[in-house]
Design an enzyme around this catalytic site. Sequence first.
Site, PDB file in Angstrom:
ATOM      1  N   HIS A 298      -0.816  -2.233   6.056  1.00  0.00           N
ATOM      2  CA  HIS A 298      -0.185  -1.389   7.073  1.00  0.00           C
ATOM      3  C   HIS A 298       0.683  -2.212   8.044  1.00  0.00           C
ATOM      4  O   HIS A 298       0.898  -1.803   9.175  1.00  0.00           O
ATOM      5  CB  HIS A 298      -1.214  -0.548   7.866  1.00  0.00           C
TER       6      HIS A 298
ATOM      7  N   ASP B 290       0.868  -1.178   0.000  1.00  0.00           N
ATOM      8  CA  ASP B 290       0.000   0.000   0.000  1.00  0.00           C
ATOM      9  C   ASP B 290       0.900   1.221   0.000  1.00  0.00           C
ATOM     10  O   ASP B 290       1.433   1.588   1.044  1.00  0.00           O
ATOM     11  CB  ASP B 290      -0.903  -0.043   1.230  1.00  0.00           C
TER      12      ASP B 290
ATOM     13  N   GLU C  54      -0.099  10.625   1.275  1.00  0.00           N
ATOM     14  CA  GLU C  54      -1.489  10.145   1.349  1.00  0.00           C
ATOM     15  C   GLU C  54      -1.814   9.652   2.741  1.00  0.00           C
ATOM     16  O   GLU C  54      -2.881   9.916   3.282  1.00  0.00           O
ATOM     17  CB  GLU C  54      -1.706   9.017   0.326  1.00  0.00           C
ATOM     18  N   GLU C  55      -0.869   8.929   3.325  1.00  0.00           N
ATOM     19  CA  GLU C  55      -1.129   8.237   4.592  1.00  0.00           C
ATOM     20  C   GLU C  55      -1.346   9.191   5.766  1.00  0.00           C
ATOM     21  O   GLU C  55      -1.829   8.791   6.820  1.00  0.00           O
ATOM     22  CB  GLU C  55       0.023   7.271   4.917  1.00  0.00           C
TER      23      GLU C  55
END
Lengths: 338, 341
Positions: free
Chosen positions: B308, B169, B197-198
């Site tokens: 994650h 991811d 993004e995270e």
Amino acid sequence: MTKSPENWKLLHELTAAFGPSGQEDEARRLIADTAAPYADEIREDTLGSLIVLRRGAAGAAPARRVMVCAHMDEIGVMVTHIDEDGFLRFAPVGGFNAARLEGQRLRFQSGLTAVLARQFIEPDRDKTENRRYYLDTGLSPAEIAARGVGIGDMAVFAAEMTETGGTVSGKALDNRIGCFILLEALRRVQSKHDLYFVFSAQEEVGLRGAKTAAHALEPDRAYIVDATIADDIPRNPVITLRLGRGPAVKVMDRSIVVAPARREEVAALAEAAGLPFQWEIISRGGTDAGPVHLSRAGVPTAGIAVPVRYIHSPAETAAKSDIIMARDLVVRCLEADA
Amino acid sequence: MLETLSRLDGVAGQERKVGEAISARLRGMGLTPKTDRIGNIIVRRETGAGDAPHVLLCAHMDEIGFLITEITAEGYLKFSPAGGVDRAVLPAKRVRIHGDLPGVIGIKAVHLQKPEERKKLPEFDAFYIDIGAQNREEAEKHVKIGDMACFEDTWHEFGAGLFMGKAIDDRAGCALLLELLAEEYPCCVTAAFTAQEEIGLRGAQVLAGSVQADWAIVLEATAAADVQETEPEETVTMIGRGPVCSLMDGGTVYPRDMIRAVRECAAAEDIPLQYRRGAAGSNDAGALQTGGAGLRLITLSLPCRYIHTMHSVAGWEDYANWKKLVIALLKNLLPQERKHA
């Protein structure tokens, strides 16, 4: 103001229209049809908001671009899973609190209805999570598919609006009341400004439609018309907004602190017209006023709301007099020179 | 390519190494990538036709990790999480700083824990990174406050066509995006490899202000929960069932007509497709859809177990079907979307 009977049939139709966030098509069509005779231009934007332009009187002094915005979407659920027995699991669309709504009937756009029920839960387990609830249509998966319902479809409350004395009650008064006010104002208003009536999409899921609409329109002024929480319920020691005491003029919510000059302007117009009003200060929930006042380099924004009891339920309840007064106040704001 | 990208370190806000690798690859393909102020890598590829629609393809480069906030007198590194880090996966895991300095996330040994400590997960401030330094002075020779650490890479292919590694991811999306640029389409394509993004869709917010596109596809990795003791309605997605089309998430309600177009395209091309059966979480689509005057878009994802974590698991068959689907959409979705342009 006209003395003709108020158009409660229109509010009835507006609340009946299907329009959860992102799937507002039916509500949008009804609003577009109703607005058409009074509009100079109507368009739908990328996120699904309906933008109705009413041009200012020709030849008048330099006019402003004024945006008046009411969201047309309502809360509901989206189907995420259908099991082999035909029980439907869902994700909330907006502030949908299943634990408070157990036993309510919901309706899909295809007309199929379902009851909101709770799965078996051990007595000591948490009963508040939406994932513990499901929809029962009484049909098998194949029958559900045949009735036009599948994963990704949304359902809203199945509830008819009722009129009792001076109140109305039903689903989606939040915020078809606002749509009603905008449509009634559109019919009556005479302004030198270019007025953009925005029926915004996707407010309940994060104030999204108003954000892109404001960006596209670059208004000089904005007025946000919404339903707000009336807390005049038994044994509430601190009541802030009551039914029947007039529209609420926004001071603050979680998304905006209204500039004092903007709210005083609205208050002065209300006073000049002999309209009572209440100040609105809410500590939870944002409104379209948030993204609109922050659009581009900033937009001077005010908010006018109708107090509604039992918000986000199938029996949201409001006073007709507040709705009429809010409409009259909105008309005065749109006609004002300021 | 995915293996190479997975092995690179690029915690949110410090994606430079990943961006450089992607840019080098793009230049090797004869393209001219640009880096914007927040660190997004953007490349635009025209077609001959003047009225061709313009499609934005987007994948994020950053991964979750740890920001060093303090170096203790003993030489341990205290940290804050960058992005959605699950405390449960931290104890005794290998991390690295600057790509080559190894460390391990320390926690009190089981023998030393009080009975009540064994029952609950420690807070972030109970963890630290041990780089083997004797004291602060020694640690400071290698590490500064503000440096970032990420999980040690663990790339491994295993099982029936599966692979595991860190940062799947969304390096999977980045890898796919690079592969997609090798094909020809009847539309103008902007490929964006986004930053941050995270930690809040930040690169995409900047991108939304600069990019002009008619519609967009966000390429993501999403949670597969086809694991033990998960009820069928809570699986979200499953490995082996094909690429994932999002219906709604915390940031976006996806346009129904675009979802229908995806479904019809997958059916016509005989590509398996699953829906994301959960509405939690959000991705770059949320920022892109509401940026400027708005953008029509869909998210197509690779199902990924243990997302994650340093051992995110996904499958090559899903990856291949994902690629087929996006290519088919770019070649076929256009007439329908041209009307909206």
